[in-house]
Scaffold this active site. Structure first.
Site, PDB file in Angstrom:
ATOM      1  N   LYS A  44      24.878 -12.633  -3.925  1.00 31.43           N
ATOM      2  CA  LYS A  44      25.386 -13.080  -2.626  1.00 31.43           C
ATOM      3  C   LYS A  44      26.294 -12.081  -1.920  1.00 31.43           C
ATOM      4  CE  LYS A  44      23.535 -15.872  -1.807  1.00 31.43           C
ATOM      5  NZ  LYS A  44      22.070 -15.628  -1.632  1.00 31.43           N
ATOM      6  N   GLY A  46      25.044  -9.370  -0.273  1.00 26.65           N
ATOM      7  CA  GLY A  46      24.303  -8.624   0.745  1.00 26.65           C
ATOM      8  C   GLY A  46      23.185  -7.781   0.140  1.00 26.65           C
ATOM      9  N   HIS A  99      21.476  -7.531 -10.736  1.00 25.21           N
ATOM     10  CA  HIS A  99      22.802  -8.150 -10.631  1.00 25.21           C
ATOM     11  C   HIS A  99      23.550  -8.016 -11.957  1.00 25.21           C
ATOM     12  CE1 HIS A  99      22.033  -9.891  -6.766  1.00 25.21           C
ATOM     13  NE2 HIS A  99      21.217 -10.839  -7.159  1.00 25.21           N
ATOM     14  N   SER A 129      28.799 -18.399   0.116  1.00 27.05           N
ATOM     15  CA  SER A 129      27.371 -18.102   0.210  1.00 27.05           C
ATOM     16  C   SER A 129      26.654 -18.604  -1.052  1.00 27.05           C
ATOM     17  CB  SER A 129      27.188 -16.588   0.374  1.00 27.05           C
ATOM     18  OG  SER A 129      25.843 -16.261   0.458  1.00 27.05           O
TER      19      SER A 129
END
Ligand code: A3P
Length: 285
Positions: A44, A46, A99, A129
């Site tokens: 979250k 970007g 991630h 987000s």
């Protein structure tokens, strides 16, 4: 798995399309090659925006690739089972996404010349987000309220664990010449200069028209309409009807969501966890 997460090395992960064996193989055996470019982030922050920008830079502003191939195929996630399969077969310079926290990232990176771009974002915006994301997806644990998710986020009981640990780990790489640290906030504030900075890091030269096209076609409103990038082609087994990856696309949305008490509790923990890191490294208050 009993609580809706898949647990690996003490961290919670989404449970669909992730597997213990897959994570283990990705983290310990995946070979990162010199010519690879890896986009790394805490979820979250970007990530999809960065992928879109990189794909457009690669195509010199031409939109054929971003309009014909889904975003997860252009830059597969190395720790997700389906992404790993795609990457294993892929030749040539690859775009990869991850991630993974620093301590789990494939060690082959450290002896390679591969480039990593780490994108970070104000963690309060990441939290908000993430709340909307995980409540409208089916592949991980769903929070029941923002308040509950707020508590989970502070405890690191969210996919990929603690934001604080993630950023602290990756920050240790910030002086390496093959690592570029970026923020969602600088992309919002001055997208043109930030894209130029990315081009310089990648050794790519774009003419003004090509740069204009990268800027325009990676903008929130254009990306929102691109079905190869807005994840609208994800099957119903993964997402709910009201799911949107391109949700609001602004800085500071946390102010519309967190109470004063929550913001204060967040700031207190932030001070503790981020003590020792110069404030100037981060473009948020
Ligand atoms: P919001 O939920 O705050 O709107 P990630 O790609 O890491 O999952 O991050 C998703 C966040 O990036 C979402 O934030 C999304 O709207 C935002 N985003 C996606 N594309 C964007 C773009 N082109 N410009 C600005 N923000 C974008």
């Amino acid at each position: 798995m009993t609580d809706g997460y898949l647990w690996f090395e003490g961290l919670p992960f989404p449970s669909i399309d992730y597997s213990y064996e897959g994570l283990k193989e990705a983290c310990t055996k995946f070979v990162i090659k010199d010519e690879d470019t890896v986009m790394v982030s805490y979820p979250k922050s970007g990530t999809h925006w960065l992928i879109e920008i990189l794909c457009l830079i690669h195509s010199k502003g031409d939109t054929t690739w971003i309009r014909s191939v889904s975003i997860w195929d252009r830059a597969p996630w190395l720790e997700i089972d389906t992404g790993y399969e795609l990457l294993k077969e892929r030749e040539g310079p690859r775009f990869l996404t991850s991630h993974l926290p620093f301590h789990l990232f494939p060690k082959s990176f450290f002896t390679s010349k591969a480039k990593v771009i780490y994108i970070m974002r104000n963690p309060k915006d990441v939290l908000v987000s993430g709340y909307y994301y995980w409540t409208t997806t089916k592949f991980s644990k769903k929070p029941e309220s923002l308040d509950q998710y707020f508590q989970w986020f502070l405890q690191g009981y969210v996919p990929y664990g603690s934001w604080f640990e993630h950023i602290r780990g990756w920050m240790s790489m910030r002086d390496r010449e093959n690592v570029l640290l970026l923020s969602y906030e600088e992309l919002q504030k001055d997208p043109r200069s930030t894209i130029e900075k990315i081009c310089q890091f990648l050794g790519k030269k774009l003419n003004p028209e090509e740069l204009d096209s990268v800027l325009k076609n990676s903008s929130f409103h254009v990306m929102k309409e691109n079905k190869m990038s807005n994840l609208e082609t994800l099957p119903e087994t993964y997402v709910d009807k009201d799911f949107k990856i391109t949700r609001k696309g602004i800085c500071g949305d946390w102010k519309n969501h967190l109470t004063m008490a929550q913001a204060e509790a967040f700031d207190k923990l932030y001070q503790e966890k981020m003590a020792g890191f110069p404030k100037e490294l981060f473009p948020w208050d």
